[in-house]
Motif scaffolding. Structure first.
Motif, PDB file in Angstrom:
ATOM      1  N   ARG A   1       0.838  -1.205   0.000  1.00 31.89           N
ATOM      2  CA  ARG A   1       0.000   0.000   0.000  1.00 31.89           C
ATOM      3  C   ARG A   1       0.873   1.256   0.000  1.00 31.89           C
ATOM      4  NH1 ARG A   1      -2.408  -0.946   4.367  1.00 31.89           N
ATOM      5  NH2 ARG A   1      -4.044  -2.219   3.425  1.00 31.89           N
ATOM      6  N   LYS A   2       1.925   1.258   0.800  1.00 30.78           N
ATOM      7  CA  LYS A   2       2.818   2.414   0.869  1.00 30.78           C
ATOM      8  C   LYS A   2       3.468   2.684  -0.480  1.00 30.78           C
ATOM      9  CE  LYS A   2       6.889   2.063   2.791  1.00 30.78           C
ATOM     10  NZ  LYS A   2       7.981   1.930   3.807  1.00 30.78           N
ATOM     11  N   ARG A   3       3.949   1.640  -1.118  1.00 28.01           N
ATOM     12  CA  ARG A   3       4.625   1.813  -2.410  1.00 28.01           C
ATOM     13  C   ARG A   3       3.651   2.293  -3.481  1.00 28.01           C
ATOM     14  NH1 ARG A   3       9.371  -2.712  -3.135  1.00 28.01           N
ATOM     15  NH2 ARG A   3      10.094  -2.743  -0.972  1.00 28.01           N
ATOM     16  N   ARG A   4       2.465   1.757  -3.475  1.00 27.10           N
ATOM     17  CA  ARG A   4       1.493   2.114  -4.508  1.00 27.10           C
ATOM     18  C   ARG A   4       0.914   3.503  -4.280  1.00 27.10           C
ATOM     19  NH1 ARG A   4      -1.238  -3.955  -4.453  1.00 27.10           N
ATOM     20  NH2 ARG A   4       0.608  -5.003  -5.334  1.00 27.10           N
ATOM     21  N   ASP A   5       0.761   3.889  -3.011  1.00 26.80           N
ATOM     22  CA  ASP A   5       0.292   5.248  -2.720  1.00 26.80           C
ATOM     23  C   ASP A   5       1.330   6.272  -3.163  1.00 26.80           C
ATOM     24  OD1 ASP A   5      -2.036   4.282  -1.668  1.00 26.80           O
ATOM     25  OD2 ASP A   5      -1.455   4.537   0.432  1.00 26.80           O
ATOM     26  N   SER A   6       2.608   5.897  -3.022  1.00 30.44           N
ATOM     27  CA  SER A   6       3.684   6.801  -3.425  1.00 30.44           C
ATOM     28  C   SER A   6       3.800   6.901  -4.939  1.00 30.44           C
ATOM     29  CB  SER A   6       5.007   6.311  -2.834  1.00 30.44           C
ATOM     30  OG  SER A   6       6.090   7.084  -3.282  1.00 30.44           O
ATOM     31  N   ASP A   7       3.568   5.773  -5.623  1.00 28.78           N
ATOM     32  CA  ASP A   7       3.687   5.734  -7.084  1.00 28.78           C
ATOM     33  C   ASP A   7       2.718   4.692  -7.626  1.00 28.78           C
ATOM     34  OD1 ASP A   7       4.335   5.616  -9.732  1.00 28.78           O
ATOM     35  OD2 ASP A   7       6.414   4.977  -9.440  1.00 28.78           O
ATOM     36  N   PRO A   8       1.603   5.104  -8.203  1.00 24.97           N
ATOM     37  CA  PRO A   8       0.605   4.153  -8.716  1.00 24.97           C
ATOM     38  C   PRO A   8       1.151   3.199  -9.769  1.00 24.97           C
ATOM     39  CG  PRO A   8      -0.331   6.355  -8.577  1.00 24.97           C
ATOM     40  CD  PRO A   8       1.141   6.493  -8.330  1.00 24.97           C
ATOM     41  N   SER A   9       2.267   3.546 -10.409  1.00 22.84           N
ATOM     42  CA  SER A   9       2.858   2.656 -11.407  1.00 22.84           C
ATOM     43  C   SER A   9       4.036   1.865 -10.844  1.00 22.84           C
ATOM     44  CB  SER A   9       3.321   3.469 -12.616  1.00 22.84           C
ATOM     45  OG  SER A   9       4.327   4.403 -12.247  1.00 22.84           O
ATOM     46  N   ASP A  10       4.186   1.843  -9.539  1.00 25.39           N
ATOM     47  CA  ASP A  10       5.294   1.112  -8.906  1.00 25.39           C
ATOM     48  C   ASP A  10       5.271  -0.354  -9.344  1.00 25.39           C
ATOM     49  OD1 ASP A  10       7.338   1.335  -6.506  1.00 25.39           O
ATOM     50  OD2 ASP A  10       6.297  -0.581  -6.274  1.00 25.39           O
ATOM     51  N   PRO A  11       6.443  -0.967  -9.544  1.00 22.28           N
ATOM     52  CA  PRO A  11       6.487  -2.368  -9.975  1.00 22.28           C
ATOM     53  C   PRO A  11       5.739  -3.327  -9.055  1.00 22.28           C
ATOM     54  CG  PRO A  11       8.648  -1.358 -10.203  1.00 22.28           C
ATOM     55  CD  PRO A  11       7.788  -0.363  -9.493  1.00 22.28           C
ATOM     56  N   SER A  12       5.531  -2.937  -7.805  1.00 23.67           N
ATOM     57  CA  SER A  12       4.844  -3.818  -6.857  1.00 23.67           C
ATOM     58  C   SER A  12       3.380  -4.035  -7.198  1.00 23.67           C
ATOM     59  CB  SER A  12       4.954  -3.256  -5.430  1.00 23.67           C
ATOM     60  OG  SER A  12       4.264  -2.024  -5.323  1.00 23.67           O
ATOM     61  N   THR A  13       2.857  -3.273  -8.178  1.00 25.04           N
ATOM     62  CA  THR A  13       1.455  -3.479  -8.560  1.00 25.04           C
ATOM     63  C   THR A  13       1.227  -4.875  -9.156  1.00 25.04           C
ATOM     64  OG1 THR A  13       1.914  -2.432 -10.690  1.00 25.04           O
ATOM     65  CG2 THR A  13       1.009  -1.035  -8.941  1.00 25.04           C
ATOM     66  N   CYS A  14       2.302  -5.556  -9.546  1.00 23.16           N
ATOM     67  CA  CYS A  14       2.149  -6.901 -10.106  1.00 23.16           C
ATOM     68  C   CYS A  14       2.026  -7.969  -9.026  1.00 23.16           C
ATOM     69  CB  CYS A  14       3.332  -7.235 -11.014  1.00 23.16           C
ATOM     70  SG  CYS A  14       4.881  -7.543 -10.134  1.00 23.16           S
ATOM     71  N   ILE A  15       2.230  -7.597  -7.760  1.00 20.21           N
ATOM     72  CA  ILE A  15       2.230  -8.587  -6.684  1.00 20.21           C
ATOM     73  C   ILE A  15       0.814  -8.826  -6.169  1.00 20.21           C
ATOM     74  CG2 ILE A  15       2.954  -9.028  -4.302  1.00 20.21           C
ATOM     75  CD1 ILE A  15       5.594  -7.741  -4.928  1.00 20.21           C
ATOM     76  N   LYS A  16       0.451 -10.094  -6.074  1.00 18.80           N
ATOM     77  CA  LYS A  16      -0.836 -10.510  -5.537  1.00 18.80           C
ATOM     78  C   LYS A  16      -0.575 -11.294  -4.246  1.00 18.80           C
ATOM     79  CE  LYS A  16      -2.469  -9.040  -9.479  1.00 18.80           C
ATOM     80  NZ  LYS A  16      -3.091  -7.704  -9.586  1.00 18.80           N
TER      81      LYS A  16
END
Length: 254
Positions: free
Chosen positions: A158-173
């Protein structure tokens, strides 16, 4: 050469992942915190009977984001249907729906997928699936430490995605699973399609582990590729326990 303490940590964990060619997860509508200590269903037992002979392993998983079918009432467990996700080397992810009505067909489809037969389609998704054992009724260490690690992963993502919506972590489920074996190694974290099993994970380890996972392509790891997250590495899909230990020894000259 690695120092003695680090060497002992690696030897302690390496080779503790059960040998398997394919890991099959049945999606449930309830989280592992609600599973009984020993959880089995007719479909799970029947699927395991058909897949264990060629290296399949069947478990239960839950996530707020994954599809699941409502549980049948008591006495109708043999009518339960599941969405499933399976990972195999070298073909990666396969998704299906299984019930007692199509158990033979799905079992054969999984075997063909695991054996890498040409002409069988599989997912080309870049998604990375993390499974944390949080089966507290089976062992409190999984419920406590596993639950804390699962929450730490959620918070970090959540922290990474809030900081950058295109962060590579968006691929993690992220999902939670039932007993995987090795309560004393809690928290246990399974990484697929890579096939890596990690143990003795603490919440503070999460950022470093996520970085290590995201640095790799989202595909099953080959037999000779370097283990990830050295300090936590239990083993890899597609390798026997001896092969897991030997890989670590070859890679790090221990």
């Amino acid at each position: 050469m690695l120092n003695v303490q680090f060497r002992e940590i690696m030897i302690h964990l390496a080779g503790t992942a059960p040998a398997h060619r394919c890991y099959i997860l049945l999606h449930t509508p309830q989280p592992p915190s609600e599973y009984p200590a020993k959880y089995a269903t007719p479909v799970q037992r029947a699927l395991l009977l058909r897949t264990a002979k060629w290296g399949g392993s069947v478990n239960f998983a839950w996530s707020e984001d994954q599809k699941s079918v409502c549980a049948r009432p008591p006495g109708e467990e043999d009518k339960q249907e599941y969405h499933l996700t399976a990972f195999a080397h070298p073909r990666g992810k396969l998704e299906a729906t299984v019930s007692m009505d199509n158990i033979e067909e799905v079992g054969e489809r999984l075997r063909v997928h695991a054996e890498g037969v040409s002409g069988v389609t599989s997912s080309n998704s870049d998604d990375v699936h993390l499974y944390v054992c949080t089966h507290g009724a089976r062992d409190c260490r999984c419920g406590d430490t596993g639950g804390a690690v699962a929450q730490a992963i959620r918070d970090e993502l959540r922290k990474r995605r809030d900081s950058d919506p295109s962060d590579p972590s968006t691929c993690i489920k992220l999902a939670e699973v039932a007993h995987v074996g090795g309560h004393k190694y809690a928290a246990n974290l399974l990484v697929y399609p890579h096939g890596e099993w990690l143990g003795e994970v603490e919440p503070e380890d999460v950022p470093e582990i996520l970085d290590a996972i995201l640095a790799l392509p989202a595909r099953p790891r080959n037999a000779d590729e370097t283990p990830i997250c050295l300090r936590h590495w239990r083993g890899r899909m597609g390798l026997s326990k001896d092969e897991q230990v030997q890989l670590l020894q070859r890679t790090y000259d221990i």
